[in-house]
Design an enzyme around this catalytic site. Structure first.
Site, short mmCIF file in Angstrom:
data_model
loop_
_atom_site.label_atom_id
_atom_site.label_comp_id
_atom_site.label_asym_id
_atom_site.label_seq_id
_atom_site.Cartn_x
_atom_site.Cartn_y
_atom_site.Cartn_z
N GLU A 212 0.25 5.12 0.70
CA GLU A 212 -0.71 6.15 1.15
C GLU A 212 -0.27 7.54 0.70
O GLU A 212 0.83 7.72 0.16
CB GLU A 212 -0.84 6.07 2.68
N ASN B 233 0.84 -1.20 0.00
CA ASN B 233 0.00 0.00 0.00
C ASN B 233 0.88 1.25 0.00
O ASN B 233 1.96 1.27 0.60
CB ASN B 233 -1.02 0.00 1.14
N GLU C 43 -2.89 -4.68 -3.15
CA GLU C 43 -3.36 -5.59 -4.21
C GLU C 43 -3.44 -4.87 -5.55
O GLU C 43 -3.06 -5.39 -6.60
CB GLU C 43 -4.75 -6.15 -3.86
N CYS D 39 -4.12 0.62 -2.52
CA CYS D 39 -3.93 -0.62 -1.77
C CYS D 39 -2.82 -1.48 -2.39
O CYS D 39 -2.51 -1.35 -3.59
CB CYS D 39 -5.21 -1.45 -1.78
N CYS E 75 -10.47 -3.78 -4.15
CA CYS E 75 -9.44 -4.68 -4.69
C CYS E 75 -10.06 -5.96 -5.24
O CYS E 75 -9.63 -6.46 -6.28
CB CYS E 75 -8.39 -4.98 -3.62
N CYS F 49 -9.87 -5.56 0.50
CA CYS F 49 -11.07 -4.70 0.50
C CYS F 49 -11.91 -4.96 -0.74
O CYS F 49 -11.47 -5.60 -1.71
CB CYS F 49 -10.67 -3.23 0.59
#
Ligand code: THU
Length: 149
Positions: free
Chosen positions: A54, A52, A65, A63, A97, A94
């Site tokens: 950010e 990830n 993935e 993310c 993803c 999530c």
């Protein structure tokens, strides 16, 4: 526990989990402190990792993935067999993803484990994202918007 359908060979599962765990070390998560690593196995046997990343402007983050998917697709891969996802607490991928993975490989197997090496679950995306919406919903018999694909 019975082996799930589409179960991966143990050595391949281990390589994916190891790759995801090393990618977790690269997570850039100064805001949430929630570090995620992913490793995506292509149909041709290559592994693309992701973490990830950010951002101070929160929605600009991505993310783990989807980082892995973007790396693989931008290198010409669109068929995926499995993805391993590593977090400290064994959290699940999530919904966004799952949707992005579904775009390319609805049959892919998701492997979720902790950074301590504890296996949490292994399940096909069809189970993680049932009754999904995908590319087939937008294809028409007469004219495909994907003619160039
Ligand atoms: N995150 C992922 O990388 N993958 C997921 O599937 C769930 C959430 C990241 C996004 C954000 O950087 C942090 O975890 C907390 O939500």
């Amino acid at each position: 526990m019975p082996e799930p359908k589409n179960a991966l060979a143990p050595e391949i599962r281990q390589s994916l989990v190891d790759a995801a765990r090393s990618s977790q070390h690269n997570a850039y998560a100064p805001y949430s402190r929630y570090r995620v690593g992913a490793a995506l196995l292509t149909a041709s046997g290559e592994i693309f990792t992701g973490c990830n990343v950010e951002n101070a402007a929160t929605p600009a983050g991505i993310c783990a993935e989807r980082t892995a998917v973007a790396k693989a697709v931008s290198e010409g891969h669109r068929q995926f067999v499995a993805i391993a996802v590593i977090t400290d607490d064994g959290g699940s991928p999530c919904g966004t993803c799952r949707q992005v993975l579904n775009e390319f490989s609805p049959q892919l197997v998701g492997i979720v484990a902790t950074s301590d090496g504890e296996a949490v679950y292994e399940a096909p995306l069809t189970e993680l994202l049932p009754r999904s919406f995908g590319p087939a919903n937008l294809r028409r018999a007469d004219s495909s918007p994907y003619g160039h694909e």
